[in-house]
Motif scaffolding. Structure first.
Motif, PDB file in Angstrom:
ATOM      1  N   SER A   1      11.186   5.064 -13.724  1.00 49.18           N
ATOM      2  CA  SER A   1      11.121   4.700 -12.306  1.00 49.18           C
ATOM      3  C   SER A   1       9.837   3.953 -11.963  1.00 49.18           C
ATOM      4  CB  SER A   1      11.244   5.942 -11.422  1.00 49.18           C
ATOM      5  OG  SER A   1      10.151   6.796 -11.633  1.00 49.18           O
ATOM      6  N   VAL A   2       8.917   3.833 -12.920  1.00 55.44           N
ATOM      7  CA  VAL A   2       7.694   3.080 -12.676  1.00 55.44           C
ATOM      8  C   VAL A   2       7.456   2.179 -13.878  1.00 55.44           C
ATOM      9  CG1 VAL A   2       6.546   4.794 -11.236  1.00 55.44           C
ATOM     10  CG2 VAL A   2       6.287   4.890 -13.696  1.00 55.44           C
TER      11      VAL A   2
ATOM     12  N   THR B   1      10.341  -0.780 -14.538  1.00 56.91           N
ATOM     13  CA  THR B   1      11.176   0.022 -13.653  1.00 56.91           C
ATOM     14  C   THR B   1      12.641  -0.247 -13.918  1.00 56.91           C
ATOM     15  OG1 THR B   1       9.437  -0.227 -12.024  1.00 56.91           O
ATOM     16  CG2 THR B   1      11.539   0.602 -11.255  1.00 56.91           C
TER      17      THR B   1
ATOM     18  N   ARG C   1      -2.569   6.039  -7.215  1.00 60.95           N
ATOM     19  CA  ARG C   1      -3.622   6.551  -6.354  1.00 60.95           C
ATOM     20  C   ARG C   1      -4.187   7.814  -6.972  1.00 60.95           C
ATOM     21  NH1 ARG C   1      -4.273   5.565  -0.593  1.00 60.95           N
ATOM     22  NH2 ARG C   1      -4.190   3.319  -0.690  1.00 60.95           N
TER      23      ARG C   1
ATOM     24  N   SER D   1      -6.410   9.044  -1.618  1.00 63.95           N
ATOM     25  CA  SER D   1      -5.213   9.598  -2.251  1.00 63.95           C
ATOM     26  C   SER D   1      -4.034   9.396  -1.313  1.00 63.95           C
ATOM     27  CB  SER D   1      -5.405  11.066  -2.591  1.00 63.95           C
ATOM     28  OG  SER D   1      -5.024  11.875  -1.525  1.00 63.95           O
ATOM     29  N   LYS D   2      -2.914  10.026  -1.645  1.00 61.48           N
ATOM     30  CA  LYS D   2      -1.669   9.800  -0.898  1.00 61.48           C
ATOM     31  C   LYS D   2      -1.810  10.082   0.590  1.00 61.48           C
ATOM     32  CE  LYS D   2       2.168  12.229  -1.531  1.00 61.48           C
ATOM     33  NZ  LYS D   2       3.152  13.022  -2.278  1.00 61.48           N
ATOM     34  N   SER D   3      -2.557  11.100   0.941  1.00 63.88           N
ATOM     35  CA  SER D   3      -2.747  11.391   2.356  1.00 63.88           C
ATOM     36  C   SER D   3      -4.191  11.788   2.568  1.00 63.88           C
ATOM     37  CB  SER D   3      -1.819  12.514   2.798  1.00 63.88           C
ATOM     38  OG  SER D   3      -2.146  13.691   2.117  1.00 63.88           O
ATOM     39  N   ASP D   4      -4.613  11.710   3.829  1.00 67.00           N
ATOM     40  CA  ASP D   4      -5.996  12.074   4.133  1.00 67.00           C
ATOM     41  C   ASP D   4      -6.198  13.570   3.925  1.00 67.00           C
ATOM     42  OD1 ASP D   4      -6.440   9.754   6.916  1.00 67.00           O
ATOM     43  OD2 ASP D   4      -6.507   9.492   4.748  1.00 67.00           O
TER      44      ASP D   4
ATOM     45  N   GLY E   1       7.765  10.114 -13.659  1.00 67.84           N
ATOM     46  CA  GLY E   1       7.972   8.677 -13.774  1.00 67.84           C
ATOM     47  C   GLY E   1       9.340   8.293 -14.304  1.00 67.84           C
TER      48      GLY E   1
ATOM     49  N   LEU F   1      12.574   5.060  -4.651  1.00 66.46           N
ATOM     50  CA  LEU F   1      12.844   6.492  -4.652  1.00 66.46           C
ATOM     51  C   LEU F   1      11.940   7.136  -3.607  1.00 66.46           C
ATOM     52  CD1 LEU F   1      13.073   7.004  -8.511  1.00 66.46           C
ATOM     53  CD2 LEU F   1      14.947   7.017  -6.891  1.00 66.46           C
TER      54      LEU F   1
ATOM     55  N   PRO G   1       1.585   5.334  -2.022  1.00 68.03           N
ATOM     56  CA  PRO G   1       1.852   5.960  -0.725  1.00 68.03           C
ATOM     57  C   PRO G   1       0.553   6.197   0.039  1.00 68.03           C
ATOM     58  CG  PRO G   1       1.960   7.597  -2.502  1.00 68.03           C
ATOM     59  CD  PRO G   1       1.540   6.307  -3.126  1.00 68.03           C
ATOM     60  N   VAL G   2       0.591   5.954   1.332  1.00 67.86           N
ATOM     61  CA  VAL G   2      -0.600   6.163   2.162  1.00 67.86           C
ATOM     62  C   VAL G   2      -0.275   7.084   3.326  1.00 67.86           C
ATOM     63  CG1 VAL G   2      -1.789   4.024   1.628  1.00 67.86           C
ATOM     64  CG2 VAL G   2      -0.084   4.042   3.409  1.00 67.86           C
ATOM     65  N   GLU G   3      -1.312   7.405   4.081  1.00 63.12           N
ATOM     66  CA  GLU G   3      -1.191   8.307   5.222  1.00 63.12           C
ATOM     67  C   GLU G   3      -0.289   7.690   6.288  1.00 63.12           C
ATOM     68  OE1 GLU G   3      -2.883  11.237   5.368  1.00 63.12           O
ATOM     69  OE2 GLU G   3      -2.209  11.760   7.376  1.00 63.12           O
TER      70      GLU G   3
ATOM     71  N   ASN H   1       0.870  -1.160   0.000  1.00 65.70           N
ATOM     72  CA  ASN H   1       0.000   0.000   0.000  1.00 65.70           C
ATOM     73  C   ASN H   1       0.905   1.207   0.000  1.00 65.70           C
ATOM     74  OD1 ASN H   1      -2.837  -0.650   0.084  1.00 65.70           O
ATOM     75  ND2 ASN H   1      -2.368  -1.699   1.984  1.00 65.70           N
TER      76      ASN H   1
ATOM     77  N   HIS I   1      10.571  10.903  -3.444  1.00 64.14           N
ATOM     78  CA  HIS I   1       9.516  11.416  -4.305  1.00 64.14           C
ATOM     79  C   HIS I   1       8.201  11.600  -3.569  1.00 64.14           C
ATOM     80  CE1 HIS I   1      11.176  10.561  -8.576  1.00 64.14           C
ATOM     81  NE2 HIS I   1      12.161  10.758  -7.741  1.00 64.14           N
ATOM     82  N   HIS I   2       8.059  10.972  -2.403  1.00 67.21           N
ATOM     83  CA  HIS I   2       6.791  11.056  -1.668  1.00 67.21           C
ATOM     84  C   HIS I   2       7.075  11.298  -0.188  1.00 67.21           C
ATOM     85  CE1 HIS I   2       4.116   9.756  -4.915  1.00 67.21           C
ATOM     86  NE2 HIS I   2       5.091   8.964  -5.296  1.00 67.21           N
ATOM     87  N   PRO I   3       7.510  12.504   0.159  1.00 65.79           N
ATOM     88  CA  PRO I   3       7.808  12.744   1.576  1.00 65.79           C
ATOM     89  C   PRO I   3       6.542  12.714   2.423  1.00 65.79           C
ATOM     90  CG  PRO I   3       8.002  14.767   0.301  1.00 65.79           C
ATOM     91  CD  PRO I   3       7.770  13.675  -0.673  1.00 65.79           C
ATOM     92  N   ARG I   4       6.713  12.420   3.689  1.00 71.14           N
ATOM     93  CA  ARG I   4       5.643  12.414   4.682  1.00 71.14           C
ATOM     94  C   ARG I   4       4.518  11.460   4.293  1.00 71.14           C
ATOM     95  NH1 ARG I   4       3.256  16.976   4.390  1.00 71.14           N
ATOM     96  NH2 ARG I   4       2.180  16.751   6.348  1.00 71.14           N
TER      97      ARG I   4
ATOM     98  N   PRO J   1       7.606   4.719  -7.446  1.00 62.69           N
ATOM     99  CA  PRO J   1       8.850   4.920  -8.208  1.00 62.69           C
ATOM    100  C   PRO J   1      10.042   4.231  -7.565  1.00 62.69           C
ATOM    101  CG  PRO J   1       8.110   6.979  -7.217  1.00 62.69           C
ATOM    102  CD  PRO J   1       7.017   5.997  -7.013  1.00 62.69           C
TER     103      PRO J   1
END
Lengths: 316, 280
Positions: free
Chosen positions: B46-47, B18, B66, B93-96, B33, A96, A50-52, A48, A99-102, A176
């Motif tokens: 990269s993907v 990749t 996502r 998505s990536k974060s709430d 990418g 990598l 990138p997630v929270e 999973n 590419h997706h901090p935090r 990535p």
């Protein structure tokens, strides 16, 4: 060059892999999932990403990587933790993460099927029993399931299958990465024993195996390297090795002429001569290349098929 | 598979895995990418996905990612957390995403001022696990998303069931609130792939305004923030179930979801006699 042989019980070459199989995207709720097997040793991975991320795990400049491994038997203990920490190091250098901090990359791996020894011995340390109905030739009764005791360390082939399944799951999730990771395990045996096991297709191993005795086999210190070892071969091994390689740099249309392979993971157990170690690494590199080719074909097939499993799932 | 990146093969489709080299960095610029390999000065992917080339820009579009929110998107989300003066909403998505207390309509009128008691009783509005429809208001500099429900059509969702599809299949339409008249079903197409299929309730502006104004200042939360479903007759429940299965079927074959397609598909389905249909 290792080629996967047609039947798992009749591998005769020391550098042959068991038949590989994979299934991508079987878990609908994960961003990416894959199962990978060497013969009947199967591993399933789910990603999973990138997630929270939880505030306490958050890193400001990169994604946090979390690896969880569930052994086939027992509760996860120290051997599991050792393996996950080695995977952590491996994938932190490959993904990598900047590419997706935090955010969080969550990788969960489980061995779903593992062949057992047909003749259990008192010296065995890796007696895992198969979950599926295995075709046990000797009709040995399976040990009782659901032992809630400490876990056994994963066998080298289990580790290699877990790494390959994780690599495929990460590709499926589209996170990535610098390249594709493929791993292979090998065992260093006495030359005489190793040859006889492989020549007999894995059926004979504990006896002497008196086939034609070549001059080099008279020397008890001469060794042979077997790729993708079975539990019987691991039992007789002097040393066992797992090597993981990062592949990158080839043209999509050409074969691996310009392909670079960096060593990114190695776990070795047992005494080994330096030449044998280098030869083992090289053999595993060839094996990993075959695995990589197989993985790439599987990814292409998945992307080009009309219903590649992107269907909806019922929300809770 | 396919030709070298940029040249058309008979399928005109180049798939890169990749780590595969897709172009030389001397002639191309790298886009999403991809990344640069210092030693060989070539651009690597990269993907895993299809290679896209626009003039001098080469990028790789991954097959599955996502949902990435943009300002103005209509999304359906689920509340995961209640925090100080805001809710955290999962939109896939990536974060709430964050829904601020100042971005929701408070009962008592659209212009009602926020009181301290509102902050202390936020669970009267949205609790953990509630589903809501909102619009993306802003994207903060660190990438997190802010939502708002400042429209009479947005807010808490009731009387239906959620279907989760791949976000890439939802097309951007003029209106994401659809109705299937012969099924008596309302559909809310969230651009994040979350689709709400519910009993049809005709949207009446004056009635909605009346609900929003409530019965005076205070904690009157009936109406807009009610947690109680209305009575849903059996034939409507069947329709909701059928439409949900229909959406999942369309998604499993990668067909884009829009009002026209769903309407046509349901009409085709409806033309069979209802006794013969499974899944009622």
């Amino acid at each position: 060059m290792s080629q996967p042989s047609s039947s798992s019980s009749s591998r005769t070459s020391p550098t042959a892999l068991r038949p590989l199989s994979t299934s991508l995207g079987s878990l609908k709720r994960s961003d990416g999932s894959a199962s990978f097997s060497f013969g009947n040793l199967e591993s399933l991975a789910s990603v999973n990403a990138p997630v929270e991320v939880r505030i306490r795990d958050e890193l400001t400049d990169r994604a946090t990587l979390e690896v969880l491994f569930q052994p086939l038997q027992g509760v996860p203990g120290i051997p599991t933790k050792t393996f996950t920490s080695s995977l952590q190091t491996l994938f932190s250098s490959v993904l990598l993460l900047h590419h997706h901090p935090r955010s969080l990359v969550q990788l969960v791996i489980q061995t779903t099927s593992s062949p057992s020894l047909s003749l259990p011995t008192t010296t065995t340390r890796w007696s895992t029993s198969s979950r599926r109905d295995s075709k046990d030739d000797q009709g040995t009764p399976q040990p009782p399931p659901l032992l809630l005791g400490p876990d056994n360390p994963p066998t080298p082939t289990e580790k290699a299958a877990a790494i390959n399944a994780s690599s495929l799951a990460l590709l499926d999730a589209g996170f990535p990465a610098r390249g594709t990771v493929a791993a292979c395990a090998c065992a260093v045996l006495e030359r005489r024993r190793g040859r006889s096991i492989r020549r007999s297709g894995g059926r004979q191993g504990f006896g002497g195996g008196e086939t034609e005795v070549e001059e080099e086999e008279m020397d008890p210190s001469s060794t042979i390297i077997l790729l993708d070892p079975t539990p019987e071969e691991l039992e007789l091994a002097i040393s066992t090795h797992v090597f993981g390689f990062l592949f990158y740099g080839s043209e999509p249309s050409k074969e691996d002429d310009t392909l670079s392979a960096d060593l990114v993971m190695n776990e070795s157990v047992g005494p080994v001569e330096y030449e044998d170690y280098l030869e083992a690494m090289d053999t595993c590199r060839q094996g990993a290349k075959s695995v990589l080719g197989f993985m790439r074909k599987a990814i292409e097939r998945r992307h080009l098929s009309p219903s590649s499993g992107q269907g909806g799932s019922r929300g809770v | 598979m396919g030709g070298v990146a940029g040249l058309g093969s008979d399928r005109d489709l180049t798939i890169a895995c990749t780590g595969e080299s897709i172009a030389s960095s001397q002639t191309f610029m790298r886009g999403h990418g991809s990344y640069l390999d210092q030693e060989t000065s070539s651009i690597l992917s990269s993907v895993c996905g299809t290679v896209e080339r626009v003039n001098k820009l080469v990028s790789v579009r991954p097959v599955r990612t996502r949902y990435s929110p943009e300002v103005g998107d209509l999304v359906v989300g689920r509340v995961t957390e209640v925090g100080p003066r805001r809710w955290k909403v999962d939109i896939g998505s990536k974060s709430d995403a964050a829904l601020l207390l100042s971005s929701v309509n408070l009962p008592g009128g659209v212009q009602r001022r926020k009181l301290e008691s509102d902050e202390l009783q936020m669970r009267n509005f949205f609790q953990e696990g509630d589903l809501l429809v909102a619009e993306v208001q802003s994207i903060f500099h660190d990438g997190s998303v802010g939502l708002h429900t400042r429209s009479l059509r947005y807010g808490k969702l009731r009387n239906g069931s959620l279907v989760r599809l791949a976000p890439v299949l939802i097309q951007r339409l003029k209106s994401h609130f659809l109705t299937l008249p012969n099924a008596e079903v309302d559909i809310v197409l969230g651009l994040n792939g979350y689709v709400w299929v519910a009993k049809h309730i005709p949207f009446d502006v004056t009635k909605a305004e009346g609900e929003a104004s409530g019965k005076g200042i205070g904690m009157d939360i009936d109406g807009v923030y009610s947690d109680v479903n209305e009575e849903i007759p059996i034939h409507v429940r069947r329709s909701i179930s059928r439409v949900s299965h229909l959406l999942k079927l369309l998604a499993s074959y990668q067909l884009p979801i829009s009002d026209v397609i769903v309407q046509k598909a349901y009409d085709f389905l409806h033309s069979f006699s209802s006794e013969n249909l499974v899944g009622g």
